[in-house]
Design an enzyme around this catalytic site. Structure first.
Site, mmCIF file in Angstrom:
data_model
loop_
_atom_site.group_PDB
_atom_site.id
_atom_site.type_symbol
_atom_site.label_atom_id
_atom_site.label_comp_id
_atom_site.label_asym_id
_atom_site.label_seq_id
_atom_site.Cartn_x
_atom_site.Cartn_y
_atom_site.Cartn_z
ATOM 1 N N SER A 226 0.834 -1.194 0.000
ATOM 2 C CA SER A 226 0.000 0.000 0.000
ATOM 3 C C SER A 226 0.879 1.259 0.000
ATOM 4 O O SER A 226 1.744 1.372 -0.861
ATOM 5 C CB SER A 226 -0.953 -0.056 1.201
ATOM 6 O OG SER A 226 -2.069 0.732 0.955
ATOM 7 N N LYS A 230 4.263 1.978 -2.331
ATOM 8 C CA LYS A 230 4.748 3.155 -3.061
ATOM 9 C C LYS A 230 6.202 3.426 -2.660
ATOM 10 O O LYS A 230 7.053 3.742 -3.498
ATOM 11 C CB LYS A 230 3.915 4.401 -2.703
ATOM 12 C CG LYS A 230 2.397 4.298 -2.829
ATOM 13 C CD LYS A 230 1.720 5.634 -2.433
ATOM 14 C CE LYS A 230 0.285 5.501 -1.910
ATOM 15 N NZ LYS A 230 -0.710 4.997 -2.784
ATOM 16 N N GLN A 268 -7.785 5.870 -7.328
ATOM 17 C CA GLN A 268 -7.361 7.095 -6.643
ATOM 18 C C GLN A 268 -6.727 8.036 -7.665
ATOM 19 O O GLN A 268 -5.733 7.688 -8.301
ATOM 20 C CB GLN A 268 -6.353 6.783 -5.526
ATOM 21 C CG GLN A 268 -5.911 8.039 -4.780
ATOM 22 C CD GLN A 268 -5.098 7.754 -3.517
ATOM 23 O OE1 GLN A 268 -4.435 6.732 -3.405
ATOM 24 N NE2 GLN A 268 -5.174 8.678 -2.574
ATOM 25 N N GLU A 276 -3.468 13.649 -0.124
ATOM 26 C CA GLU A 276 -3.719 12.839 1.080
ATOM 27 C C GLU A 276 -2.574 12.928 2.080
ATOM 28 O O GLU A 276 -2.794 13.073 3.286
ATOM 29 C CB GLU A 276 -3.977 11.384 0.670
ATOM 30 C CG GLU A 276 -4.312 10.519 1.874
ATOM 31 C CD GLU A 276 -4.705 9.083 1.508
ATOM 32 O OE1 GLU A 276 -5.130 8.830 0.365
ATOM 33 O OE2 GLU A 276 -4.581 8.223 2.396
ATOM 34 N N TRP A 320 -9.838 1.392 -6.067
ATOM 35 C CA TRP A 320 -9.013 2.521 -5.622
ATOM 36 C C TRP A 320 -7.524 2.320 -5.962
ATOM 37 O O TRP A 320 -6.783 3.270 -6.143
ATOM 38 C CB TRP A 320 -9.209 2.679 -4.106
ATOM 39 C CG TRP A 320 -8.639 3.896 -3.465
ATOM 40 C CD1 TRP A 320 -7.634 3.937 -2.535
ATOM 41 C CD2 TRP A 320 -9.061 5.263 -3.645
ATOM 42 N NE1 TRP A 320 -7.403 5.229 -2.146
ATOM 43 C CE2 TRP A 320 -8.261 6.064 -2.808
ATOM 44 C CE3 TRP A 320 -10.028 5.879 -4.455
ATOM 45 C CZ2 TRP A 320 -8.396 7.454 -2.743
ATOM 46 C CZ3 TRP A 320 -10.160 7.264 -4.390
ATOM 47 C CH2 TRP A 320 -9.353 8.036 -3.544
ATOM 48 N N HIS A 357 -7.399 -5.755 1.001
ATOM 49 C CA HIS A 357 -6.181 -4.979 0.762
ATOM 50 C C HIS A 357 -5.057 -5.469 1.682
ATOM 51 O O HIS A 357 -5.237 -5.573 2.892
ATOM 52 C CB HIS A 357 -6.511 -3.512 1.035
ATOM 53 C CG HIS A 357 -5.417 -2.550 0.720
ATOM 54 N ND1 HIS A 357 -4.583 -2.672 -0.366
ATOM 55 C CD2 HIS A 357 -5.026 -1.418 1.363
ATOM 56 C CE1 HIS A 357 -3.733 -1.653 -0.369
ATOM 57 N NE2 HIS A 357 -3.981 -0.883 0.665
HETATM 58 C C1 MCU Z 1 -2.749 2.218 -1.657
HETATM 59 O O1 MCU Z 1 -2.162 3.014 -0.642
HETATM 60 C C2 MCU Z 1 -2.917 3.898 0.160
HETATM 61 C C3 MCU Z 1 -3.860 4.768 -0.653
HETATM 62 O O2 MCU Z 1 -3.109 5.506 -1.589
HETATM 63 C C4 MCU Z 1 -4.590 5.707 0.280
HETATM 64 O O3 MCU Z 1 -5.565 6.474 -0.418
HETATM 65 C C5 MCU Z 1 -5.273 4.997 1.399
HETATM 66 O O4 MCU Z 1 -5.719 5.943 2.354
HETATM 67 O O5 MCU Z 1 -4.350 4.174 2.061
HETATM 68 C C6 MCU Z 1 -3.695 3.201 1.280
HETATM 69 C C7 MCU Z 1 -2.832 2.494 2.281
HETATM 70 O O6 MCU Z 1 -1.712 2.847 2.505
HETATM 71 O O7 MCU Z 1 -3.463 1.555 3.011
HETATM 72 C C8 MCU Z 1 -2.792 0.928 4.035
#
Ligand code: MCU
Length: 408
Positions: A226, A230, A268, A276, A320, A357
């Site tokens: 997630s 990145k 997203q 964010e 997303w 996720h």
């Molecule tokens: C996929 O990573 C992120 C996403 O970009 C955000 O919009 C969301 O709030 O959180 C995701 C994440 O890091 O989840 C653990």
């Protein structure tokens, strides 16, 4: 040829078993580099103006408008992509600071950095696999989503790296905090992802300096899920010492092309990823509404990792995450892998059942083992695969108006 020269250098410096390397890299592609940035000496002049292009920028076309025709030219073309990406997407990732010290034990790594009269430090816990070292290691960003049991069972150590110690979330852009910003200033325009990547590089500096009794600096991987996917992706792109990069479900600001996210249903958007958290560099603000004017896109960040090992894991059940744009990015970057003769070194896998996720996924266990065996233990000969879910197929031909050259 660059790849062969780098491999030769690597083996003289670190005594990598030659037989294993030759078997693992039949195309002659190098493993990790002994240096963080092989193109540090390449001259790069950024474009004077930017023009909109709804298709993906051609990774083989230099800023001066000509195309590369030889594999040996990739080193400096990559340096252009790196500069573009830093300038417009991530913010600058500074080179190694003037002083990096620290320690590596079987349970902990400490990192102390100082530069221009400022100092900071952070640490990361270590979990070794069974057996006797020195071991390869995977830097795991954040505490979830990565299959650390399989990593250790395959023979690599796990380094638990908390990126928030290096670049905190929840701060305004003009007051960034953490070990990176203590050194480079709270108003640095560098985003958190580049700061997290910088922290991973400093961990590798300390492993290098430790003399290699516990962990091997030339056999380091990176992963995370997630937002930490990145970060893992940025870490692998911006440090050529990383032999294996494994981003998981990274979403916007990670693997997916920005151009695609802007139009992918439910994904997203780039503006949301920018707003964010200060993940991306401040300069990305100019592109949140117009990613088509970016002179670089994330398929070229994929390409920055070539020819090193890359295993992209994605989840097509959560809209997303933008898995369609992730697949297109991987396919686009894979064209560079192919042109370098390293098409086997990239794997993309979004064909998974569980929609949660960052779930623990049985489908990724075998390819994870194979990637660790090939790129960290160097005793495997896995071939890269694209297992793209039918839920989120990616069609590269819709996104490009360039063809892949045969490089001499
Ligand atoms: C996929 O990573 C992120 C996403 O970009 C955000 O919009 C969301 O709030 O959180 C995701 C994440 O890091 O989840 C653990």
């Amino acid at each position: 040829m660059l790849a062969v020269a780098a491999l030769a250098l690597l083996s003289t410096v670190t005594a990598v078993p030659r037989t294993a390397s030759a078997q693992a890299f039949p195309g002659g592609a190098a493993a990790a580099s002994p240096v963080e940035d092989e193109g540090a000496d390449c001259p790069v002049t950024l474009p004077g103006s930017l023009t909109a292009n709804s298709r993906l920028p051609d990774p083989f076309r230099k800023i001066d408008g000509s195309r590369i025709s030889a594999r040996s030219e990739w080193r400096c073309r990559r340096a252009e992509i790196k500069k573009l990406s830093e300038r417009y997407v991530y913010g600058e990732k500074p080179a190694k600071p003037s002083s990096v010290t620290g320690s590596v034990s079987s349970s902990n790594i400490t990192v102390n950095v100082s530069h221009n009269g400022r100092s900071s430090s952070f640490s990361a816990s270590v979990q070794l696999p069974n057996g006797s070292g020195p071991f390869p290691a995977v830097i795991v960003l954040g505490g979830f989503g990565a299959d650390t049991a399989t990593i250790r069972a395959t023979g690599a150590a796990v380094i638990n790296y908390d990126p928030l110690a290096v670049g905190r979330e929840g701060t305004p852009r003009n007051n960034k905090q953490g070990a990176f910003y203590t050194i480079y200033g709270s108003t640095s325009s560098t985003g958190l992802l580049a700061a997290w990547a910088w922290g991973a590089s400093r961990i590798i500096d300390v492993i290098e300096q430790s003399g290699g009794t516990v962990l091997k600096a030339d056999a380091v991987g990176v992963t995370g899920c997630s937002r930490y996917g990145k970060g893992a992706f940025a870490a692998g792109a911006f440090d050529q010492r990383i032999a294996l990069t494994m981003p998981i479900e990274s979403g916007a600001g990670g693997v997916p092309i920005f151009r695609g996210l802007a139009s992918e249903s439910g994904a997203q958007p780039p503006s949301s990823a920018y707003g964010e958290q200060p993940w991306l560099g401040d300069a990305f603000s100019a592109f949140t509404g117009s990613p088509n004017t970016l002179p670089v896109d994330q398929h070229e960040t994929v390409a920055m990792i070539a020819p090193r090992g890359l295993f992209i894991m994605d989840n097509p059940h959560v809209d997303w995450l933008g898995a369609r744009s992730g697949a297109v990015s991987a396919l686009g970057g894979a064209e560079v892998y192919k042109a370098l003769g390293a098409g086997d070194n990239i794997t993309y896998w979004s064909d998974v059942q569980d929609g949660n996720h960052c779930a623990s996924r049985s489908e990724w266990r075998t390819p994870l083992q194979q990637n660790i065996q090939e790129f960290l233990l160097r005793n495997g000969n896995a071939t890269g695969v694209f297992r793209i879910s039918g839920r989120k197929p990616g069609n590269l031909s819709e996104w490009r108006d360039w063809q892949t050259p045969t490089l001499s």
